[in-house]
Design a protein around this motif. Structure first.
Motif, PDB file in Angstrom:
ATOM      1  N   ASP A 135       0.835  -1.203   0.000  1.00 13.13           N
ATOM      2  CA  ASP A 135       0.000   0.000   0.000  1.00 13.13           C
ATOM      3  C   ASP A 135       0.870   1.253   0.000  1.00 13.13           C
ATOM      4  OD1 ASP A 135      -2.231  -1.606   0.108  1.00 13.13           O
ATOM      5  OD2 ASP A 135      -2.240  -1.660   2.302  1.00 13.13           O
ATOM      6  N   CYS A 136       2.028   1.135   0.645  1.00 13.49           N
ATOM      7  CA  CYS A 136       2.992   2.230   0.574  1.00 13.49           C
ATOM      8  C   CYS A 136       4.384   1.731   0.934  1.00 13.49           C
ATOM      9  CB  CYS A 136       2.582   3.416   1.457  1.00 13.49           C
ATOM     10  SG  CYS A 136       2.601   3.045   3.204  1.00 13.49           S
ATOM     11  N   VAL A 137       5.385   2.523   0.517  1.00 13.95           N
ATOM     12  CA  VAL A 137       6.786   2.187   0.768  1.00 13.95           C
ATOM     13  C   VAL A 137       7.408   3.351   1.528  1.00 13.95           C
ATOM     14  CG1 VAL A 137       9.012   1.639  -0.296  1.00 13.95           C
ATOM     15  CG2 VAL A 137       6.883   0.908  -1.417  1.00 13.95           C
ATOM     16  N   VAL A 138       7.872   3.100   2.759  1.00 16.33           N
ATOM     17  CA  VAL A 138       8.509   4.165   3.529  1.00 16.33           C
ATOM     18  C   VAL A 138      10.018   4.043   3.344  1.00 16.33           C
ATOM     19  CG1 VAL A 138       8.744   5.273   5.775  1.00 16.33           C
ATOM     20  CG2 VAL A 138       6.663   3.975   5.246  1.00 16.33           C
ATOM     21  N   ILE A 139      10.615   5.108   2.819  1.00 15.14           N
ATOM     22  CA  ILE A 139      12.061   5.120   2.592  1.00 15.14           C
ATOM     23  C   ILE A 139      12.690   6.087   3.584  1.00 15.14           C
ATOM     24  CG2 ILE A 139      13.878   5.616   0.912  1.00 15.14           C
ATOM     25  CD1 ILE A 139      11.873   4.758  -1.270  1.00 15.14           C
ATOM     26  N   LEU A 140      13.588   5.548   4.418  1.00 21.81           N
ATOM     27  CA  LEU A 140      14.132   6.314   5.545  1.00 21.81           C
ATOM     28  C   LEU A 140      15.603   6.679   5.339  1.00 21.81           C
ATOM     29  CD1 LEU A 140      12.627   3.964   8.252  1.00 21.81           C
ATOM     30  CD2 LEU A 140      11.885   6.338   7.843  1.00 21.81           C
ATOM     31  N   ASP A 141      15.943   7.914   5.740  1.00 19.23           N
ATOM     32  CA  ASP A 141      17.353   8.331   5.815  1.00 19.23           C
ATOM     33  C   ASP A 141      18.065   8.333   4.457  1.00 19.23           C
ATOM     34  OD1 ASP A 141      19.298   9.294   7.667  1.00 19.23           O
ATOM     35  OD2 ASP A 141      20.354   7.379   7.579  1.00 19.23           O
ATOM     36  N   CYS A 142      17.305   8.418   3.363  1.00 23.24           N
ATOM     37  CA  CYS A 142      17.905   8.406   2.013  1.00 23.24           C
ATOM     38  C   CYS A 142      17.776   9.780   1.374  1.00 23.24           C
ATOM     39  CB  CYS A 142      17.189   7.413   1.093  1.00 23.24           C
ATOM     40  SG  CYS A 142      17.439   5.708   1.546  1.00 23.24           S
ATOM     41  N   SER A 143      18.885  10.397   1.005  1.00 24.54           N
ATOM     42  CA  SER A 143      18.810  11.722   0.391  1.00 24.54           C
ATOM     43  C   SER A 143      18.308  11.648  -1.049  1.00 24.54           C
ATOM     44  CB  SER A 143      20.166  12.412   0.452  1.00 24.54           C
ATOM     45  OG  SER A 143      21.157  11.552  -0.059  1.00 24.54           O
ATOM     46  N   ASP A 144      18.553  10.528  -1.729  1.00 27.86           N
ATOM     47  CA  ASP A 144      18.053  10.386  -3.104  1.00 27.86           C
ATOM     48  C   ASP A 144      17.861   8.913  -3.445  1.00 27.86           C
ATOM     49  OD1 ASP A 144      20.621   9.380  -4.402  1.00 27.86           O
ATOM     50  OD2 ASP A 144      21.289  11.243  -3.470  1.00 27.86           O
ATOM     51  N   GLN A 145      17.306   8.679  -4.632  1.00 26.85           N
ATOM     52  CA  GLN A 145      16.958   7.319  -5.049  1.00 26.85           C
ATOM     53  C   GLN A 145      18.183   6.416  -5.159  1.00 26.85           C
ATOM     54  OE1 GLN A 145      16.115  10.240  -6.431  1.00 26.85           O
ATOM     55  NE2 GLN A 145      14.364  10.052  -7.802  1.00 26.85           N
ATOM     56  N   ASP A 146      19.337   7.022  -5.438  1.00 22.44           N
ATOM     57  CA  ASP A 146      20.564   6.214  -5.556  1.00 22.44           C
ATOM     58  C   ASP A 146      20.889   5.464  -4.270  1.00 22.44           C
ATOM     59  OD1 ASP A 146      21.053   6.662  -8.151  1.00 22.44           O
ATOM     60  OD2 ASP A 146      22.852   7.905  -7.875  1.00 22.44           O
ATOM     61  N   ARG A 147      20.421   6.000  -3.166  1.00 24.49           N
ATOM     62  CA  ARG A 147      20.712   5.371  -1.880  1.00 24.49           C
ATOM     63  C   ARG A 147      19.903   4.085  -1.670  1.00 24.49           C
ATOM     64  NH1 ARG A 147      24.810   5.999   0.743  1.00 24.49           N
ATOM     65  NH2 ARG A 147      24.057   6.509   2.813  1.00 24.49           N
ATOM     66  N   ILE A 148      18.921   3.859  -2.550  1.00 21.67           N
ATOM     67  CA  ILE A 148      18.199   2.575  -2.517  1.00 21.67           C
ATOM     68  C   ILE A 148      18.129   1.983  -3.922  1.00 21.67           C
ATOM     69  CG2 ILE A 148      16.710   2.737  -0.449  1.00 21.67           C
ATOM     70  CD1 ILE A 148      14.579   3.695  -2.690  1.00 21.67           C
ATOM     71  N   LYS A 149      19.170   2.287  -4.689  1.00 24.24           N
ATOM     72  CA  LYS A 149      19.213   1.923  -6.111  1.00 24.24           C
ATOM     73  C   LYS A 149      18.756   0.487  -6.413  1.00 24.24           C
ATOM     74  CE  LYS A 149      21.976   3.301 -10.019  1.00 24.24           C
ATOM     75  NZ  LYS A 149      23.280   3.781 -10.447  1.00 24.24           N
ATOM     76  N   PRO A 150      19.241  -0.515  -5.662  1.00 24.45           N
ATOM     77  CA  PRO A 150      18.911  -1.893  -6.043  1.00 24.45           C
ATOM     78  C   PRO A 150      17.414  -2.197  -6.112  1.00 24.45           C
ATOM     79  CG  PRO A 150      20.691  -1.862  -4.449  1.00 24.45           C
ATOM     80  CD  PRO A 150      20.155  -0.465  -4.521  1.00 24.45           C
TER      81      PRO A 150
END
Ligand SMILES: [Mn+2]
Length: 337
Positions: free
Chosen positions: A79-94
């Motif tokens: 329903d949703c994705v919480v992304i924490l402590d990431c300044s940009d998408q590259d920080r969760i690239k995989p």
């Protein structure tokens, strides 16, 4: 930017939530992920806690960390994705390509954040993302239990360098106080998170201190490590974490340097300064970084690298003195006040 209250409403109406944080996770990354993930589970949501690079050994004692997964199913539907402590998408690239069409909630404290979410809450005044997670749980009226408080305490205490860095605000201490009240056991956290050193790290520290040298005026101290010394200890780059600070933190030293010979004829140089801007120096050598912590790579022998860098740094320190651009260091502050 959205308010935390809006994010709270969205989370409350989500039954199936993915919570994740950045690659090569640090204490704030794992602590925030675990703190929010466990609290949402406790409030009755189905939560997947995901960390691309797993949980570093240092944090694996945290209760609940065994629930953090390193793989997502090929088809994801949250329903949703919480992304924490990431300044940009590259920080969760995989996983970015896999999740980007879902509803993204971006919660962070880096001033450079790209606002890549559908909902974004970025507070650069927060000491750690863990501090924001605490505020969010208050907003959602989810009680903070022992497991959640331990995770959030790790987040805040690591990102503030044990409450020593400049981001240690009254709010950071206030949240830490509430977490201590909620049952944080420092005797479980401190030895593992802050004090524990591997034998490898101690071995390479001993080698490093043996090489310590000073510039003539004592304002620059440096450490050199050859590939041979690294191999003799079985050390990897991560075992050198913080070693350069031994040089920087010596009385009278303005800049600490570490020269690390890589196997391929390249020398990695780390700069740490109290008052001068070493990022400019590192940039002139093809590197970069922050004002007080920077680095570069040089293609030359370690002896040549020391000569080249030292010349530049000593001049820069002299310039700094001449232009009186030094901020008052602790020793400049009169003892009386
Ligand atoms: Mn952080």
């Amino acid at each position: 930017m959205n308010r935390l209250a809006e994010i709270a409403v969205r989370l409350k109406s989500s039954s199936n939530i993915l919570v994740t944080s950045h690659i090569m996770p640090d204490g704030d990354s794992i602590g925030s992920l675990l703190g929010l993930g466990l609290a949402l589970q406790q409030a009755g949501h189905a939560v997947t806690m995901f960390s691309v690079d797993g949980v570093p050994d240092r944090y694996s004692f945290l209760d609940g960390s065994e629930k953090i997964v390193e793989k997502l199913p090929p088809k994801v539907d949250y329903d949703c994705v919480v992304i924490l402590d990431c300044s940009d998408q590259d920080r969760i690239k995989p996983i970015w390509e896999q999740v980007k069409e879902l509803l993204i909630i971006n919660i962070d404290h880096h001033p450079t954040n790209h606002f890549f979410g559908n909902l974004n809450y970025v507070n650069p005044d927060a000491s750690a993302t863990g501090e924001i997670v605490y505020q969010l749980l208050l907003e959602m009226a989810i009680p903070v239990d022992e497991r959640v408080s331990a995770a959030l305490y790790v987040a805040i205490s690591t990102d503030t360098g044990s409450f020593k860095f400049e981001n240690t605000t009254p709010a950071a201490h206030e949240v830490a106080a509430r977490l201590l009240e909620a049952g944080v056991k420092l005797r479980e956290i401190t030895p593992r998170v802050f004090d524990l050193r591997s034998r490898t790290a101690i071995c390479i520290l001993r080698e490093a201190l043996n090489t310590l040298r000073y510039s003539e005026d004592g304002s620059v101290a440096w450490i050199t490590l050859t590939e041979k010394e690294m191999i003799s200890c079985g050390a990897r780059d991560e075992d050198l974490d913080g070693v350069v600070n031994y040089a920087k933190n010596i009385e009278g030293v303005e800049v600490g340097l570490i020269f690390r010979e890589k196997s391929d004829g390249v020398v990695k140089v780390g700069f740490r300064a109290h008052s001068i801007d070493v990022s400019k120096l590192a940039e002139t050598l093809g590197g970069g970084g922050h004002a007080r912590a920077a680095g570069c790579f040089l293609e030359m022998s370690i002896k040549e690298a020391v000569e080249k860098v030292l010349d530049l740094v000593v001049k820069e320190v002299e310039n700094g003195r001449n232009h009186q651009s030094f901020e008052a260091s602790r020793d400049d502050v009169p003892r009386c006040c």
